[in-house]
Structures are given as C-alpha cells and as structure tokens.
Design a protein around this motif. Sequence first.
Motif, PDB file in Angstrom:
ATOM      1  N   UNK A 196       0.825  -1.196   0.000  1.00  0.00           N
ATOM      2  CA  UNK A 196       0.000   0.000   0.000  1.00  0.00           C
ATOM      3  C   UNK A 196       0.872   1.264   0.000  1.00  0.00           C
ATOM      4  N   UNK A 197       1.924   1.274   0.802  1.00  0.00           N
ATOM      5  CA  UNK A 197       2.833   2.421   0.835  1.00  0.00           C
ATOM      6  C   UNK A 197       3.558   2.595  -0.497  1.00  0.00           C
ATOM      7  N   UNK A 198       4.026   1.499  -1.073  1.00  0.00           N
ATOM      8  CA  UNK A 198       4.701   1.578  -2.372  1.00  0.00           C
ATOM      9  C   UNK A 198       3.745   2.068  -3.453  1.00  0.00           C
ATOM     10  N   UNK A 199       2.533   1.549  -3.449  1.00  0.00           N
ATOM     11  CA  UNK A 199       1.540   1.965  -4.435  1.00  0.00           C
ATOM     12  C   UNK A 199       1.212   3.442  -4.310  1.00  0.00           C
ATOM     13  N   UNK A 200       1.074   3.925  -3.080  1.00  0.00           N
ATOM     14  CA  UNK A 200       0.796   5.343  -2.867  1.00  0.00           C
ATOM     15  C   UNK A 200       1.963   6.200  -3.350  1.00  0.00           C
ATOM     16  N   UNK A 201       3.181   5.763  -3.087  1.00  0.00           N
ATOM     17  CA  UNK A 201       4.358   6.512  -3.532  1.00  0.00           C
ATOM     18  C   UNK A 201       4.431   6.542  -5.057  1.00  0.00           C
ATOM     19  N   UNK A 202       4.207   5.402  -5.682  1.00  0.00           N
ATOM     20  CA  UNK A 202       4.240   5.349  -7.151  1.00  0.00           C
ATOM     21  C   UNK A 202       3.148   6.235  -7.736  1.00  0.00           C
ATOM     22  N   UNK A 203       1.956   6.177  -7.167  1.00  0.00           N
ATOM     23  CA  UNK A 203       0.854   7.015  -7.634  1.00  0.00           C
ATOM     24  C   UNK A 203       1.200   8.496  -7.501  1.00  0.00           C
ATOM     25  N   UNK A 204       1.809   8.880  -6.389  1.00  0.00           N
ATOM     26  CA  UNK A 204       2.200  10.271  -6.188  1.00  0.00           C
ATOM     27  C   UNK A 204       3.241  10.708  -7.214  1.00  0.00           C
ATOM     28  N   UNK A 205       4.217   9.877  -7.481  1.00  0.00           N
ATOM     29  CA  UNK A 205       5.273  10.214  -8.446  1.00  0.00           C
ATOM     30  C   UNK A 205       4.690  10.338  -9.855  1.00  0.00           C
ATOM     31  N   UNK A 206       3.818   9.410 -10.231  1.00  0.00           N
ATOM     32  CA  UNK A 206       3.200   9.455 -11.565  1.00  0.00           C
ATOM     33  C   UNK A 206       2.336  10.702 -11.701  1.00  0.00           C
ATOM     34  N   UNK A 207       1.576  11.027 -10.658  1.00  0.00           N
ATOM     35  CA  UNK A 207       0.727  12.214 -10.700  1.00  0.00           C
ATOM     36  C   UNK A 207       1.561  13.492 -10.797  1.00  0.00           C
ATOM     37  N   UNK A 208       2.646  13.566 -10.048  1.00  0.00           N
ATOM     38  CA  UNK A 208       3.517  14.743 -10.107  1.00  0.00           C
ATOM     39  C   UNK A 208       4.164  14.873 -11.485  1.00  0.00           C
ATOM     40  N   UNK A 209       4.616  13.765 -12.047  1.00  0.00           N
ATOM     41  CA  UNK A 209       5.230  13.797 -13.386  1.00  0.00           C
ATOM     42  C   UNK A 209       4.202  14.211 -14.438  1.00  0.00           C
ATOM     43  N   UNK A 210       2.978  13.728 -14.309  1.00  0.00           N
ATOM     44  CA  UNK A 210       1.914  14.116 -15.240  1.00  0.00           C
ATOM     45  C   UNK A 210       1.622  15.603 -15.154  1.00  0.00           C
ATOM     46  N   UNK A 211       1.590  16.125 -13.938  1.00  0.00           N
ATOM     47  CA  UNK A 211       1.341  17.551 -13.748  1.00  0.00           C
ATOM     48  C   UNK A 211       2.450  18.383 -14.385  1.00  0.00           C
ATOM     49  N   UNK A 212       3.690  18.004 -14.157  1.00  0.00           N
ATOM     50  CA  UNK A 212       4.822  18.743 -14.725  1.00  0.00           C
ATOM     51  C   UNK A 212       4.786  18.687 -16.251  1.00  0.00           C
ATOM     52  N   UNK A 213       4.507  17.523 -16.810  1.00  0.00           N
ATOM     53  CA  UNK A 213       4.429  17.388 -18.265  1.00  0.00           C
ATOM     54  C   UNK A 213       3.302  18.208 -18.863  1.00  0.00           C
ATOM     55  N   UNK A 214       2.145  18.173 -18.224  1.00  0.00           N
ATOM     56  CA  UNK A 214       1.005  18.945 -18.699  1.00  0.00           C
ATOM     57  C   UNK A 214       1.292  20.435 -18.632  1.00  0.00           C
ATOM     58  N   UNK A 215       1.907  20.877 -17.541  1.00  0.00           N
ATOM     59  CA  UNK A 215       2.248  22.291 -17.418  1.00  0.00           C
ATOM     60  C   UNK A 215       3.251  22.705 -18.490  1.00  0.00           C
ATOM     61  N   UNK A 216       4.220  21.851 -18.772  1.00  0.00           N
ATOM     62  CA  UNK A 216       5.229  22.181 -19.784  1.00  0.00           C
ATOM     63  C   UNK A 216       4.583  22.348 -21.161  1.00  0.00           C
ATOM     64  N   UNK A 217       3.657  21.459 -21.503  1.00  0.00           N
ATOM     65  CA  UNK A 217       2.973  21.574 -22.793  1.00  0.00           C
ATOM     66  C   UNK A 217       2.111  22.830 -22.823  1.00  0.00           C
TER      67      UNK A 217
END
Length: 86
Positions: free
Chosen positions: A14-35
Amino acid sequence: MLVKNPRPAYRKWLKRGALILFVVEAASFVGTYAVWHKVNTERDYRKYLRDNYPSVLEVYYRTGEIIDSQSKIRQIDQAYWAKEGV
C-alpha cells in the motif's frame, strides 16, 4: 516476554503503491504544465497544433475564453496567420 507482531504485507504494498501514484501524478502535472506553457508562449507551436491537431488547439482557445472572456488570442493568431499567408 515481549512478542513482536510482524506488520502485514499489504501495508508495504500500500505504501509503495501510494508513492508510485504520487510520483506518476507529479510527473503528469509537470508534463502537462510544460505543454501548456509551450502552447501559451509560442505562436509557432500553436500553428503546428492548428495544422496537425486542431481539436487540441480548439480546447486551448475555449479554455482561455472561459477563464478570460476578453481573451483575443484566437483572433490575434488568425490575423497573424492570414497576414503571413499560411
């Protein structure tokens, strides 16, 4: 005597899944903002979108018009491209 109870295995997953989800969400936000930043600042990129992905550019223009009803980016771009002959 003190007995240690091991933590359940699902807590580790559960902790690993939450961490992975947070990292993916942050990367998506950064990519979307860059575009968004590139579309917002570069007229040539908006022309590329107009030629290849007109629906994406339409969403960009509509979003800008919803946020700011006085937005004239669409008219400015169309006038510029008409003047350039493209």
